[in-house]
Every structure is written in structure tokens, then in C-alpha cells.
Scaffold this motif. Structure first.
Motif, PDB file in Angstrom:
ATOM      1  N   MET A   1       0.784  -1.173   0.093  1.00  0.00           N
ATOM      2  CA  MET A   1       0.010   0.089   0.005  1.00  0.00           C
ATOM      3  C   MET A   1       0.901   1.415  -0.055  1.00  0.00           C
ATOM      4  N   THR A   2       1.809   1.235   0.748  1.00  0.00           N
ATOM      5  CA  THR A   2       2.791   2.247   0.889  1.00  0.00           C
ATOM      6  C   THR A   2       3.574   2.593  -0.398  1.00  0.00           C
ATOM      7  N   MET A   3       4.047   1.676  -0.824  1.00  0.00           N
ATOM      8  CA  MET A   3       4.903   1.966  -2.249  1.00  0.00           C
ATOM      9  C   MET A   3       4.168   2.241  -3.647  1.00  0.00           C
ATOM     10  N   LEU A   4       2.961   1.704  -3.412  1.00  0.00           N
ATOM     11  CA  LEU A   4       1.743   1.956  -4.361  1.00  0.00           C
ATOM     12  C   LEU A   4       1.777   3.469  -4.472  1.00  0.00           C
ATOM     13  N   VAL A   5       1.609   4.136  -3.404  1.00  0.00           N
ATOM     14  CA  VAL A   5       1.337   5.704  -3.184  1.00  0.00           C
ATOM     15  C   VAL A   5       2.727   6.496  -3.517  1.00  0.00           C
ATOM     16  N   VAL A   6       3.903   5.907  -2.926  1.00  0.00           N
ATOM     17  CA  VAL A   6       5.166   6.582  -3.243  1.00  0.00           C
ATOM     18  C   VAL A   6       5.430   6.652  -4.694  1.00  0.00           C
ATOM     19  N   ALA A   7       5.095   5.480  -5.376  1.00  0.00           N
ATOM     20  CA  ALA A   7       5.624   5.137  -6.746  1.00  0.00           C
ATOM     21  C   ALA A   7       4.962   6.172  -7.878  1.00  0.00           C
ATOM     22  N   ARG A   8       3.690   6.646  -7.329  1.00  0.00           N
ATOM     23  CA  ARG A   8       3.137   7.826  -8.272  1.00  0.00           C
ATOM     24  C   ARG A   8       3.364   9.126  -8.073  1.00  0.00           C
ATOM     25  N   GLY A   9       4.453   9.507  -7.167  1.00  0.00           N
ATOM     26  CA  GLY A   9       5.032  10.708  -7.303  1.00  0.00           C
ATOM     27  C   GLY A   9       4.366  11.670  -6.059  1.00  0.00           C
ATOM     28  N   VAL A  10       4.802  13.051  -6.257  1.00  0.00           N
ATOM     29  CA  VAL A  10       4.449  14.022  -5.294  1.00  0.00           C
ATOM     30  C   VAL A  10       2.897  14.263  -5.632  1.00  0.00           C
ATOM     31  N   SER A  11       2.610  14.775  -6.820  1.00  0.00           N
ATOM     32  CA  SER A  11       1.200  15.442  -6.807  1.00  0.00           C
ATOM     33  C   SER A  11       0.391  14.037  -7.302  1.00  0.00           C
ATOM     34  N   GLY A  12       0.865  12.921  -7.953  1.00  0.00           N
ATOM     35  CA  GLY A  12      -0.210  12.026  -8.355  1.00  0.00           C
ATOM     36  C   GLY A  12      -0.344  11.148  -7.369  1.00  0.00           C
ATOM     37  N   GLY A  13       0.816  10.748  -6.368  1.00  0.00           N
ATOM     38  CA  GLY A  13       0.494   9.957  -5.478  1.00  0.00           C
ATOM     39  C   GLY A  13       0.253  10.338  -4.117  1.00  0.00           C
ATOM     40  N   LEU A  14       1.436  11.004  -3.504  1.00  0.00           N
ATOM     41  CA  LEU A  14       1.288  11.707  -2.056  1.00  0.00           C
ATOM     42  C   LEU A  14       0.166  12.385  -1.939  1.00  0.00           C
ATOM     43  N   GLU A  15      -0.031  13.596  -2.771  1.00  0.00           N
ATOM     44  CA  GLU A  15      -1.101  14.502  -2.461  1.00  0.00           C
ATOM     45  C   GLU A  15      -2.237  14.068  -2.557  1.00  0.00           C
ATOM     46  N   LYS A  16      -2.626  12.967  -3.609  1.00  0.00           N
ATOM     47  CA  LYS A  16      -3.974  12.510  -3.879  1.00  0.00           C
ATOM     48  C   LYS A  16      -4.318  11.632  -2.581  1.00  0.00           C
ATOM     49  N   ALA A  17      -3.371  10.977  -2.188  1.00  0.00           N
ATOM     50  CA  ALA A  17      -3.656  10.053  -0.642  1.00  0.00           C
ATOM     51  C   ALA A  17      -3.915  10.984   0.380  1.00  0.00           C
ATOM     52  N   VAL A  18      -3.222  11.781   0.624  1.00  0.00           N
ATOM     53  CA  VAL A  18      -3.429  12.692   1.894  1.00  0.00           C
ATOM     54  C   VAL A  18      -4.871  13.251   1.685  1.00  0.00           C
TER      55      VAL A  18
END
Ligand code: PFF
Length: 464
Positions: free
Chosen positions: A163-180
Motif C-alpha cells: 500500500m505504501t509503495m503504491l502511493v510513493v511510486a506515483r509521485g508527489v502530486s499524483g501519489g502523495l498529495e492524492k492520498a492525503v
């Protein structure tokens, strides 16, 4: 004004996105699992007061310093420290501070993922009403059987790491920001629902009393060390997570203002988590000082004896998993950013490599609860007697590496980096606020960390 850099990893779409992400990093297992149980073990109100003091005079200014360094360097902590040191005419060896942070984040994630895996498993257990009317022996036996089974722990550890790496792999705006943007509103909502539930238990005031009525006879030197270590841990300080998030912060955002919001949100979540947990514990005649099992044994038992317990218990463990997820991504981001910058990898490759390495290291923690439960390699030191690999990793990172990292960040920000550079980046003029920040980081933080460390070293006696 120095030339402005941009990050090759992109940036947050707004200062709000940064506040959500950094709050997501800060609010985690530390707030909902660790804070309540260390408060329980250290007697309640007096410990909370020491902790709040550490947050205000150490945590707040260090967070500002980390965000400032990150935004000025706009790279992974290793490259940021190197660049800023060279820029201020000092040795590039400061990059080792970045390295210590990357290693600390990696080690923390290796055990964080295992504990977060417990939260995932407990979502399904509470939902299946496993704890309905359970006895104290029953709930311990469920927990101990779970921990004794390496395959179950491994399974949930794997799920959480993916779950963690799926978010991190998508990058700052496409992964981290979307998740939070999805996780944080969910988290706040669940917490409020649970607070309402705790208020209906009839023991709410006793919970408040335990949290806020200080009894100084219940704390000692070790409690102060734990409170300070926890101030770093809960705010994600001392290891570059907040630094790397700061490196994606838009240039015009106020660092002091955003730090204020993050610190308030993190502290509020910890206190509200306490206000949810202790009334439930007292309402069922249970002990607040149960240690790490408070959340996984005491609380499920409390839920198991209350109306609607299965629903609210499930919500509680979803809350815990959300909180852990938005923190875990920040633990590995410094390492992933460094791989992308220095080894010419894309985020996907970097995430897979780091994810696998961290998953493997997590096996040490998985086995600390079963196959290696008796492996306590530092028994020759009185203070480390009986500590498993997991206990040692927790101690090494939370009580040593983070405060040490925080100390070095403080020294760097005010003794190495020029006054003009920090004033320029913090952008709050040369008035009282800037002077107060500089004073706290220059004198108070280093002195506090060193004093607490000296006490800690005094406590680590050689056995015999
Ligand atoms: N702040 C997180 C918590 O309270 O659970 C843990 C953490 C996350 C520590 C990120 C350090 C870090 F860099």
C-alpha cells in the motif's frame, strides 16, 4: 536573495496540500498507539504537560528549521544538506546528516509497517465481532496467538508495505498529495465520531482527569527522555521527512504559519485519541498502563463489551490504518527521492527497490514477536536487558537517532547556515518572531537535547 531552485520531483499544488501532507506524516501510530500507552505508563497528566512543553520549545522551532532547509535545498535530505553546506562555505560532509535521516526513516518504516499490519488485521477482526463479550484472557490469547504466528504478521506487513509503495511510486502530486487529500479528512471525521462515542460512556470526565490532571510524583528522568523522544517522533522530526516535504513547498507559503497548523493538528489528534481511549478503558474497569497492548488488547475488550462496539471498534482500526498509511509514505520518501536524484531511476524503480529492502528489514521485527522472541542481543547492558530486535530498533531510532538528527539540524540552521539565508527563507523579517525562533534553535533545543541525552547515557549502565 539567493537564486531559487526548483525540485525535480514537482511540488504541492498549494500550501494547504503541504499542511495536509505534513499533518499526515505527523499524525500516525505515534499519536493513536504510542502516545496513549506511554501516557498510561507514565502516570497521565504530568507526562502530558512535559510532552506539550517539548512540543512547544523544541518541536515547533525544529519543524520550522527542517521545512526551511528543505525548501532552500529543494532536494532529498542528503543532497539538500550537501548543497546548503557548500553554499554557506562549510564542508560537504554535512551530507551525512541527510544520510542519518534516510537510514532512520528506512529503519522506522521497517517496524512501522509491521505494527500498521496489526491495525489492518484488527479492522477485520473487530468487523467480524471477534471481541464480542470477550474475557481478559480471551483477548490476550487472541493477540498472543496472532503475534506468535509469523505467517500472519508477514502477510499483513506485506499488504501494508505494498500500500505504501503504491502511493510513493506515483509521485508527489499524483501519489502523495492524492492520498492525503483522501486520508486526512477521513481520519478527522472518524476521530470526531469516536469522540462522540467516548462521551457517551459515562466515564469521559475520568478520562479527562487522567490526561490533564498532573501528578508530578508519577514521572521521573526517564519519562522526560521518553516525552522528548516522542515529541520528535510524533512530529516526524530529525530524519528528513519534513525536510523532503518542505522541498516541495511553494515558495510563497509562510513557514511559521504552516508549522503552527501542523503542530496544532498533531497535538490535537494525540489528545483527542487519549480522550477517546481512556474513557473506554475506565468505563470497563481496565488499566490505563497496559503498555503497547493497550490498543490491541485493552481497547478491543472495551469495545467488545459496549453497544455498537463492533462498528466503532472497526472504525477505530480504520482510523489507525489511515494514520499509519499517511505517515509511512513520508518515512520512505527521502530515500526514494535520493535514488531518483543520484541513481537516475524513475520513481517506480526506486519505490520497488526501497520497498523490497524495507520489507526484508521488517522481517527482524516480524520475528521479534515469535521465532526470535528470546533473541535479546544486548543483555550485557542493564538498560537493554530483555529487549528484542524490535525494541532495540525502536529505541535506536526514536530515542537516539531522531533527537540526534534534531540536534544536528538545529546546529546547522543557526551556526552553519548564515543568518541572511535563514531570514530570507523564513521570510518573517528581523522582528521578535525571528529572534525568538533563532534563540530557541540556537540555545534551548541543543541544551535540552544534550541534557536529556546525558541523563540517558547515565541510565545505560553496564550490567554487573
Ligand atoms: N510521526 C509519525 C507518528 O507519529 O506515527 C511517525 C513518523 C513518521 C516518524 C515520519 C518520523 C517520520 F519521519
Amino acid at each position: 536573495m539567493a537564486e531559487l531552485r526548483t525540485s525535480i520531483h514537482g511540488q504541492w499544488s498549494s500550501r494547504w496540500a503541504f499542511v495536509l501532507a505534513a499533518t499526515g506524516s505527523a499524525v500516525g501510530l505515534g499519536n493513536i498507539w504510542k502516545f496513549p500507552y506511554i501516557t498510561g505508563e507514565n502516570g497521565g497528566g504530568a507526562f502530558v504537560l512535559v510532552y506539550l512543553l517539548c512540543i512547544a520549545v523544541i518541536g515547533f522551532p525544529i519543524m520550522m528549521a527542517e521545512i526551511m532547509l528543505g525548501r532552500r535545498g529543494r532536494q532529498s535530505p542528503i543532497n539538500t544538506m550537501y548543497t546548503l553546506a557548500i553554499e554557506s562555505g562549510h564542508s560537504g560532509q554535512w551530507k551525512w546528516l541527510g544520510w542519518m535521516g534516510v537510514v532512520a526513516g528506512f529503519l522506522i518504516l521497517s517496524y512501522y509497517s509491521v505494527i500498521a499490519g496489526w491495525a489492518l488485521a484488527y479492522i477485520f477482526r473487530t468487523a467480524a465481532s471477534t471481541f464480542n463479550n470477550v474475557t481478559p484472557d480471551g483477548v490476550s490469547s487472541i493477540f498472543n496467538t496472532f503475534l506468535a504466528d509469523p505467517e500472519s504478521l508477514l502477510f499483513w506487513h506485506t499488504v501494508f508495505m505494498v500500500m505504501t509503495m503504491l502511493v510513493v511510486a506515483r509521485g508527489v502530486s499524483g501519489g502523495l498529495e492524492k492520498a492525503v487529500k483522501f486520508l486526512m479528512p477521513g481520519l478527522f471525521l472518524i476521530l470526531l465520531v469516536l469522540l462522540g462515542y467516548a462521551m457517551s460512556t459515562g466515564e469521559f470526565n475520568r478520562g479527562l482527569d487522567f490526561l490533564f490532571n498532573p501528578d508530578f510524583s508519577r514521572i521521573n528522568q526517564e519519562s522526560v527522555l521518553i516525552a522528548m523522544g516522542h515529541a520528535f517522533f510524533t512530529l516526524s522530526l530529525g530524519m528528513g521527512a519534513i525536510m523532503v516535504y518542505g522541498s516541495y513547498l511553494p515558495q510563497n507559503a509562510s513557514i511559521a504559519g504552516t508549522t503552527f497548523l501542523i503542530v496544532i493538528a498533531d497535538t490535537a489528534v494525540a489528545l483527542v485519541a487519549g480522550m477517546v481511549i481512556f474513557p473506554l478503558v475506565f468505563a470497563n474497569g481496565l488499566e490505563p498502563g497496559a503498555g503497547p497492548g493497550l490498543i490491541f488488547q485493552t481497547l478491543p475488550m472495551a469495545f467488545g463489551h459496549m453497544p455498537g462496539g463492533a462498528v466503532f471498534g472497526t472504525l477505530f482500526f480504520i482510523l489507525l490504518a489511515f494514520a499509519a498509511w499517511s505517515s509511512s509514505i513520508s518515512l520512505i520518501e527521502p530515500a526514494v527521492a535520493w535514488l531518483v536524484e543520484n541513481h537516475n531511476m524513475d520513481r517506480m524503480q526506486a519505490s520497488v527497490i526501497m520497498g523490497i529492502a524495507c520489507w526484508l528489514t521488517g522481517l527482524l521485527t516480524v520475528f521479534s514477536f515469535n521465532l526470535l522472541a528470546d533473541f535479546t542481543p544486548l543483555d550485557m547492558f542493564e538498560s537493554f536487558k530483555g529487549k528484542t530486535l524490535f525494541d532495540l530498533l525502536d529505541f535506536l531510532t526514536a530515542s537516539i537517532m531522531l533527537p540526534l538528527g534534531g540536534l544536528a539540524i538545529a546546529i546547522f540552521s543557526v551556526w552553519v547556515m548564515g543568518r541572511d539565508a535563514s531570514r530570507d527563507e523564513l521570510d518573517m523579517g528581523d522582528g521578535l518572531a525571528y529572534k525568538l525562533w533563532r534563540f530557541l534553535v540556537r540555545y534551548i533545543t541543543p541544551v535540552a537535547v544534550i541534557i536529556v541525552f546525558l541523563h540517558a547515557i547515565g541510565m545505560i549502565d553496564l550490567a554487573g
